[in-house]
Design a protein around this motif. Structure first.
Motif, PDB file in Angstrom:
ATOM      1  N   VAL A  21       0.827  -1.199   0.000  1.00  0.00           N
ATOM      2  CA  VAL A  21       0.000   0.000   0.000  1.00  0.00           C
ATOM      3  C   VAL A  21       0.867   1.257   0.000  1.00  0.00           C
ATOM      4  O   VAL A  21       0.526   2.257  -0.614  1.00  0.00           O
ATOM      5  N   ALA A  22       2.010   1.206   0.691  1.00  0.00           N
ATOM      6  CA  ALA A  22       2.896   2.368   0.791  1.00  0.00           C
ATOM      7  C   ALA A  22       4.301   1.899   1.147  1.00  0.00           C
ATOM      8  O   ALA A  22       4.491   0.785   1.630  1.00  0.00           O
ATOM      9  N   VAL A  23       5.265   2.781   0.899  1.00  0.00           N
ATOM     10  CA  VAL A  23       6.661   2.532   1.266  1.00  0.00           C
ATOM     11  C   VAL A  23       7.073   3.645   2.213  1.00  0.00           C
ATOM     12  O   VAL A  23       6.792   4.822   1.972  1.00  0.00           O
ATOM     13  N   TYR A  24       7.714   3.256   3.308  1.00  0.00           N
ATOM     14  CA  TYR A  24       8.164   4.203   4.320  1.00  0.00           C
ATOM     15  C   TYR A  24       9.658   4.036   4.533  1.00  0.00           C
ATOM     16  O   TYR A  24      10.195   2.948   4.355  1.00  0.00           O
ATOM     17  N   PRO A  25      10.323   5.091   4.981  1.00  0.00           N
ATOM     18  CA  PRO A  25      11.708   4.906   5.415  1.00  0.00           C
ATOM     19  C   PRO A  25      11.724   3.908   6.570  1.00  0.00           C
ATOM     20  O   PRO A  25      10.813   3.916   7.398  1.00  0.00           O
ATOM     21  N   PRO A  26      12.725   3.061   6.643  1.00  0.00           N
ATOM     22  CA  PRO A  26      12.736   2.033   7.686  1.00  0.00           C
ATOM     23  C   PRO A  26      13.141   2.534   9.071  1.00  0.00           C
ATOM     24  O   PRO A  26      13.075   1.793  10.035  1.00  0.00           O
ATOM     25  N   ARG A  27      13.508   3.786   9.168  1.00  0.00           N
ATOM     26  CA  ARG A  27      13.950   4.336  10.450  1.00  0.00           C
ATOM     27  C   ARG A  27      12.772   4.665  11.359  1.00  0.00           C
ATOM     28  O   ARG A  27      11.634   4.667  10.924  1.00  0.00           O
ATOM     29  N   PRO A  28      13.030   4.978  12.631  1.00  0.00           N
ATOM     30  CA  PRO A  28      11.948   5.325  13.563  1.00  0.00           C
ATOM     31  C   PRO A  28      11.070   6.457  13.030  1.00  0.00           C
ATOM     32  O   PRO A  28      11.521   7.298  12.252  1.00  0.00           O
ATOM     33  N   ILE A  29       9.834   6.490  13.478  1.00  0.00           N
ATOM     34  CA  ILE A  29       8.839   7.421  12.955  1.00  0.00           C
ATOM     35  C   ILE A  29       9.243   8.886  13.099  1.00  0.00           C
ATOM     36  O   ILE A  29       8.972   9.692  12.219  1.00  0.00           O
ATOM     37  N   VAL A  30       9.931   9.244  14.170  1.00  0.00           N
ATOM     38  CA  VAL A  30      10.355  10.640  14.344  1.00  0.00           C
ATOM     39  C   VAL A  30      11.354  11.016  13.258  1.00  0.00           C
ATOM     40  O   VAL A  30      11.265  12.093  12.661  1.00  0.00           O
ATOM     41  N   HIS A  31      12.280  10.126  12.977  1.00  0.00           N
ATOM     42  CA  HIS A  31      13.255  10.372  11.919  1.00  0.00           C
ATOM     43  C   HIS A  31      12.538  10.447  10.573  1.00  0.00           C
ATOM     44  O   HIS A  31      12.839  11.311   9.743  1.00  0.00           O
ATOM     45  N   ALA A  32      11.593   9.542  10.343  1.00  0.00           N
ATOM     46  CA  ALA A  32      10.833   9.541   9.093  1.00  0.00           C
ATOM     47  C   ALA A  32      10.035  10.839   8.940  1.00  0.00           C
ATOM     48  O   ALA A  32       9.939  11.395   7.844  1.00  0.00           O
ATOM     49  N   ALA A  33       9.466  11.330  10.047  1.00  0.00           N
ATOM     50  CA  ALA A  33       8.708  12.578   9.999  1.00  0.00           C
ATOM     51  C   ALA A  33       9.618  13.741   9.623  1.00  0.00           C
ATOM     52  O   ALA A  33       9.244  14.608   8.832  1.00  0.00           O
ATOM     53  N   ALA A  34      10.815  13.769  10.183  1.00  0.00           N
ATOM     54  CA  ALA A  34      11.777  14.825   9.828  1.00  0.00           C
ATOM     55  C   ALA A  34      12.117  14.753   8.348  1.00  0.00           C
ATOM     56  O   ALA A  34      12.238  15.781   7.680  1.00  0.00           O
ATOM     57  N   GLU A  35      12.242  13.534   7.817  1.00  0.00           N
ATOM     58  CA  GLU A  35      12.528  13.391   6.391  1.00  0.00           C
ATOM     59  C   GLU A  35      11.351  13.845   5.541  1.00  0.00           C
ATOM     60  O   GLU A  35      11.534  14.400   4.466  1.00  0.00           O
ATOM     61  N   ALA A  62      17.371  -1.600   3.328  1.00  0.00           N
ATOM     62  CA  ALA A  62      16.271  -1.696   4.284  1.00  0.00           C
ATOM     63  C   ALA A  62      15.087  -0.881   3.781  1.00  0.00           C
ATOM     64  O   ALA A  62      15.258   0.216   3.246  1.00  0.00           O
ATOM     65  N   ALA A  63      13.891  -1.440   3.953  1.00  0.00           N
ATOM     66  CA  ALA A  63      12.666  -0.756   3.543  1.00  0.00           C
ATOM     67  C   ALA A  63      11.579  -1.023   4.569  1.00  0.00           C
ATOM     68  O   ALA A  63      11.544  -2.085   5.189  1.00  0.00           O
ATOM     69  N   GLY A  64      10.689  -0.069   4.727  1.00  0.00           N
ATOM     70  CA  GLY A  64       9.495  -0.235   5.536  1.00  0.00           C
ATOM     71  C   GLY A  64       8.295  -0.134   4.620  1.00  0.00           C
ATOM     72  O   GLY A  64       8.279   0.698   3.710  1.00  0.00           O
ATOM     73  N   ILE A  65       7.310  -0.997   4.815  1.00  0.00           N
ATOM     74  CA  ILE A  65       6.146  -0.995   3.931  1.00  0.00           C
ATOM     75  C   ILE A  65       4.851  -1.043   4.725  1.00  0.00           C
ATOM     76  O   ILE A  65       4.824  -1.459   5.879  1.00  0.00           O
ATOM     77  N   ALA A  66       3.783  -0.602   4.088  1.00  0.00           N
ATOM     78  CA  ALA A  66       2.427  -0.832   4.564  1.00  0.00           C
ATOM     79  C   ALA A  66       1.832  -1.852   3.608  1.00  0.00           C
ATOM     80  O   ALA A  66       2.056  -1.783   2.396  1.00  0.00           O
ATOM     81  N   VAL A  67       1.109  -2.812   4.153  1.00  0.00           N
ATOM     82  CA  VAL A  67       0.526  -3.860   3.318  1.00  0.00           C
ATOM     83  C   VAL A  67      -0.989  -3.849   3.442  1.00  0.00           C
ATOM     84  O   VAL A  67      -1.545  -3.362   4.417  1.00  0.00           O
ATOM     85  N   SER A  68      -1.628  -4.408   2.447  1.00  0.00           N
ATOM     86  CA  SER A  68      -3.071  -4.531   2.432  1.00  0.00           C
ATOM     87  C   SER A  68      -3.485  -5.785   3.183  1.00  0.00           C
ATOM     88  O   SER A  68      -2.828  -6.826   3.077  1.00  0.00           O
ATOM     89  N   GLY A  69      -4.580  -5.697   3.901  1.00  0.00           N
ATOM     90  CA  GLY A  69      -5.108  -6.857   4.594  1.00  0.00           C
ATOM     91  C   GLY A  69      -5.731  -7.875   3.659  1.00  0.00           C
ATOM     92  O   GLY A  69      -6.089  -8.965   4.073  1.00  0.00           O
TER      93      GLY A  69
END
Length: 116
Positions: A21-35, A62-69
């Motif tokens: 569904v989406a691709v996110y930076p694999p780092r912690p959410i605060v770091h991702a928000a700064a990016e 490294a990658a972070g993802i959101a997946v569909s149910g």
């Protein structure tokens, strides 16, 4: 190929995997928000979400993802890992030493039905 271009290509390839569904930076959410803020300010390209880390002779991705149910999460994460491994093997001599894919979110998860 430089790491930013490879990251952009990997981000696009991951987005094309069924169930992603989406691709996110694999780092912690605060770091991702700064990016995300940096991206909005045009300080970083918005499609450079996959980390490519070269240290010495090693390459880690490294990658972070959101997946569909709608699709089993293990199937989706396995397909993403295989897609990343294939693309990196094609672009970098020796391929990646480590490919890490983390599911950060499952969207529209199918919940068990309540029994009366």
């Amino acid at each position: 190929m430089d790491d930013a271009a490879l990251s952009s290509d990997l981000t696009a390839a991951i987005r094309a995997v069924p169930g992603v569904v989406a691709v996110y930076p694999p780092r912690p959410i605060v770091h991702a928000a700064a990016e995300a803020v940096a991206s909005a300010l045009a300080l970083r390209e918005p499609d450079v979400l996959v980390d490519v880390d070269r240290h010495g002779g090693t390459v880690r991705v490294a990658a972070g993802i959101a997946v569909s149910g709608d699709r089993p999460a293990p199937d989706t994460v396995r397909a993403v890992g295989e897609r990343v491994r294939t693309l990196v093997d094609e672009r970098i001599d020796g391929g990646a030493d480590l490919v890490s894919v983390t599911i950060r979110l499952v969207e529209d998860a199918v919940l068990p039905s309540a029994t009366d």
